[in-house]
Design an enzyme around this catalytic site. Sequence first.
Site, PDB file in Angstrom:
ATOM      1  N   ARG A  74      10.162  47.710   2.359  1.00  0.00           N
ATOM      2  CA  ARG A  74      11.322  48.168   1.585  1.00  0.00           C
ATOM      3  C   ARG A  74      11.842  47.111   0.616  1.00  0.00           C
ATOM      4  O   ARG A  74      12.624  47.423  -0.262  1.00  0.00           O
ATOM      5  CB  ARG A  74      12.431  48.629   2.549  1.00  0.00           C
ATOM      6  CG  ARG A  74      12.095  49.919   3.271  1.00  0.00           C
ATOM      7  CD  ARG A  74      13.005  50.174   4.468  1.00  0.00           C
ATOM      8  NE  ARG A  74      12.638  49.372   5.637  1.00  0.00           N
ATOM      9  CZ  ARG A  74      13.269  49.425   6.810  1.00  0.00           C
ATOM     10  NH1 ARG A  74      14.318  50.223   6.958  1.00  0.00           N
ATOM     11  NH2 ARG A  74      12.877  48.670   7.822  1.00  0.00           N
ATOM     12  N   ASP A 113      15.101  39.612  10.618  1.00  0.00           N
ATOM     13  CA  ASP A 113      15.724  40.017   9.344  1.00  0.00           C
ATOM     14  C   ASP A 113      17.238  40.142   9.471  1.00  0.00           C
ATOM     15  O   ASP A 113      17.876  40.758   8.627  1.00  0.00           O
ATOM     16  CB  ASP A 113      15.098  41.325   8.819  1.00  0.00           C
ATOM     17  CG  ASP A 113      15.371  42.532   9.711  1.00  0.00           C
ATOM     18  OD1 ASP A 113      15.839  42.353  10.847  1.00  0.00           O
ATOM     19  OD2 ASP A 113      15.112  43.665   9.254  1.00  0.00           O
ATOM     20  N   GLY A 166      20.039  52.351  13.595  1.00  0.00           N
ATOM     21  CA  GLY A 166      19.994  53.154  14.819  1.00  0.00           C
ATOM     22  C   GLY A 166      21.416  53.446  15.293  1.00  0.00           C
ATOM     23  O   GLY A 166      22.271  52.565  15.276  1.00  0.00           O
TER      24      GLY A 166
HETATM   25  C1  UD1 Z   1      15.923  48.086  13.705  1.00  0.00           C
HETATM   26  C2  UD1 Z   1      16.307  48.935  14.933  1.00  0.00           C
HETATM   27  C3  UD1 Z   1      17.596  49.714  14.623  1.00  0.00           C
HETATM   28  C4  UD1 Z   1      18.689  48.715  14.257  1.00  0.00           C
HETATM   29  C5  UD1 Z   1      18.250  47.788  13.111  1.00  0.00           C
HETATM   30  C6  UD1 Z   1      19.260  46.651  12.953  1.00  0.00           C
HETATM   31  C7  UD1 Z   1      14.287  49.591  16.126  1.00  0.00           C
HETATM   32  C8  UD1 Z   1      13.315  50.677  16.398  1.00  0.00           C
HETATM   33  N1  UD1 Z   1      15.246  49.868  15.270  1.00  0.00           N
HETATM   34  O1  UD1 Z   1      15.636  48.964  12.617  1.00  0.00           O
HETATM   35  O2  UD1 Z   1      17.991  50.482  15.759  1.00  0.00           O
HETATM   36  O3  UD1 Z   1      19.854  49.457  13.871  1.00  0.00           O
HETATM   37  O4  UD1 Z   1      16.986  47.181  13.388  1.00  0.00           O
HETATM   38  O5  UD1 Z   1      18.942  45.831  11.855  1.00  0.00           O
HETATM   39  O6  UD1 Z   1      14.157  48.535  16.713  1.00  0.00           O
HETATM   40  N2  UD1 Z   1       9.072  43.926  13.464  1.00  0.00           N
HETATM   41  C9  UD1 Z   1       7.978  43.373  14.089  1.00  0.00           C
HETATM   42  N3  UD1 Z   1       6.971  44.199  14.465  1.00  0.00           N
HETATM   43  C10 UD1 Z   1       7.011  45.541  14.263  1.00  0.00           C
HETATM   44  C11 UD1 Z   1       8.132  46.100  13.626  1.00  0.00           C
HETATM   45  C12 UD1 Z   1       9.163  45.244  13.242  1.00  0.00           C
HETATM   46  O7  UD1 Z   1       7.911  42.157  14.300  1.00  0.00           O
HETATM   47  O8  UD1 Z   1       6.036  46.217  14.643  1.00  0.00           O
HETATM   48  C13 UD1 Z   1      10.166  43.003  13.040  1.00  0.00           C
HETATM   49  C14 UD1 Z   1      10.419  43.051  11.549  1.00  0.00           C
HETATM   50  O9  UD1 Z   1       9.685  42.018  10.885  1.00  0.00           O
HETATM   51  C15 UD1 Z   1      11.923  42.795  11.462  1.00  0.00           C
HETATM   52  C16 UD1 Z   1      12.458  43.310  12.797  1.00  0.00           C
HETATM   53  O10 UD1 Z   1      11.358  43.429  13.670  1.00  0.00           O
HETATM   54  O11 UD1 Z   1      12.203  41.410  11.347  1.00  0.00           O
HETATM   55  C17 UD1 Z   1      13.155  44.670  12.667  1.00  0.00           C
HETATM   56  O12 UD1 Z   1      12.276  45.614  12.098  1.00  0.00           O
HETATM   57  P1  UD1 Z   1      12.737  46.619  10.954  1.00  0.00           P
HETATM   58  O13 UD1 Z   1      11.571  47.399  10.515  1.00  0.00           O
HETATM   59  O14 UD1 Z   1      13.528  45.919   9.921  1.00  0.00           O
HETATM   60  O15 UD1 Z   1      13.703  47.593  11.801  1.00  0.00           O
HETATM   61  P2  UD1 Z   1      14.926  48.443  11.244  1.00  0.00           P
HETATM   62  O16 UD1 Z   1      14.392  49.646  10.556  1.00  0.00           O
HETATM   63  O17 UD1 Z   1      15.826  47.558  10.483  1.00  0.00           O
HETATM   64 MG    MG Z   2      15.613  45.673   9.682  1.00  0.00          MG
END
Ligand code: UD1
Ligand code: MG
Length: 432
Positions: free
Chosen positions: A17, A111, A146
């Site tokens: 994004r 993040d 979420g």
């Molecule tokens: C996530 C939460 C959401 C919360 C939000 C807060 C989940 C499913 N959702 O959504 O409930 O409100 O954060 O900011 O957890 N990452 C990995 N591996 C993966 C996927 C993500 O390491 O397979 C890391 C990303 O690099 C990032 C973090 O986890 O740093 C969060 O992932 P992101 O995709 O930003 O989740 P959100 O959609 O923000």
């Molecule tokens: Mg996020």
Amino acid sequence: MSRPLAVICLAAGLGKRTKVSLPKVLLPLCGRTLAQSALLATAPLEPARVVVVLHHQKDKVQKALTESLAGTFGRLEFVDQGAPKGTGHAVQVAMQALADFRGDVLVVYGDCPLITTQTLYELCELRGDAPCSVLTAFPEDATGLGRILRDDDERFIGIREHKDCSDDELAIDEINAGFYCFDSEALRPALASLKPNNAQGELYLTDVVATFVQRGAEVPTLQAEDASEITGVNSLVDLALARALMQERILWEHLQNGVLIVDPSATWIDHGVTIGADTKILPGPVIGTGCAIGSHCEVGPFAHLRAGTVLEDGAEIGNFVEAKKTRMGAGAKAKHLTYLGDAVVGAKANIGAGTITANYDGVHKHETRIGARAFLGSGTVVVAPSEIGDDAMTGAGAIVKRGSKIGPREVWVGVPARLLKQRELAPAKEKA
Ligand code: UD1
Ligand code: MG
């Protein structure tokens, strides 16, 4: 804290994004990267283990975090998630590295850079004997986040991702901040039972939390006092908002320490800058990590201080002056239109308008030394390496050739500059 602590930082996502090629967790925020900021908030809790989950551009992220956090943590452990299949999958991979660990597992998202140590501490304390505690918040805009689900008695029952929410659920204004403290022994089996039952086909860490409730446990939630703490960065718009919040925090701290920042809305100061009391910062400066500014100094308007610059007490840097790796002695002044790179400027020296230290020959950077009370005429160019002695003087527009050694009190003029005469010094004025 009473139990051993392990921190897991999730930093494997692509950051689609953001639409930029730099991995999201390495986006800059006031002199730090996003993931560095999130990890630094955990450091005072003294975790026994710190595991960072990587995948996209993992070598680059690992190198950046290793370098920027050297000395903060005893050891950082990195694990490769493989193709990222969601936050639950990322924690599964991290827990393999923590197979022998028992205690609190604090999960932070790479993040979310604005979280504070105090809030993380309270989150871990809150868990008590529960399998998990969750941080929530009421942000002004919940888009993309979420939602926290509660039963009629306001008990936490789960988290629903924005994309999976019904219209009624989208109206919920309490959101999941993305920080959890788990009991390692409860987390392991719950992770093993995760299924990708959602719009994105991912393994959600948020579903782990719900399984505890389904099995009859109470999950305590902590509401972040300041919703700005939970700001997550998914786009460059989010990054701009997070930067403004972080900048405000940094400036507030300097203001509280007696630094007169005339207009905080027009002042950029990174993390890792020290400034003494009674220093005045005029609008428009950009002051980078690794600068040290003494007391009774003046900076700006529109000045650029880069890493390694030191202003001793009473030094002044004025408009359109850039200083890089430069030491300004006590009371030294460069007030207008100047570049000082790799320079050591003696106490009370006066650097005339438009002076340039030509420090770069295209391959190497060289040093310029300017003595105490030296007086450089407007438009002087000093080609480095060169030395200008105490009380020496250059005429307007002088070009001081590379390798020059101007002796104490000598006056040099011309293009290239040549010795004109020895300077007569006025007797030092008595202070009233
Ligand atoms: C996530 C939460 C959401 C919360 C939000 C807060 C989940 C499913 N959702 O959504 O409930 O409100 O954060 O900011 O957890 N990452 C990995 N591996 C993966 C996927 C993500 O390491 O397979 C890391 C990303 O690099 C990032 C973090 O986890 O740093 C969060 O992932 P992101 O995709 O930003 O989740 P959100 O959609 O923000
Ligand atoms: Mg996020």
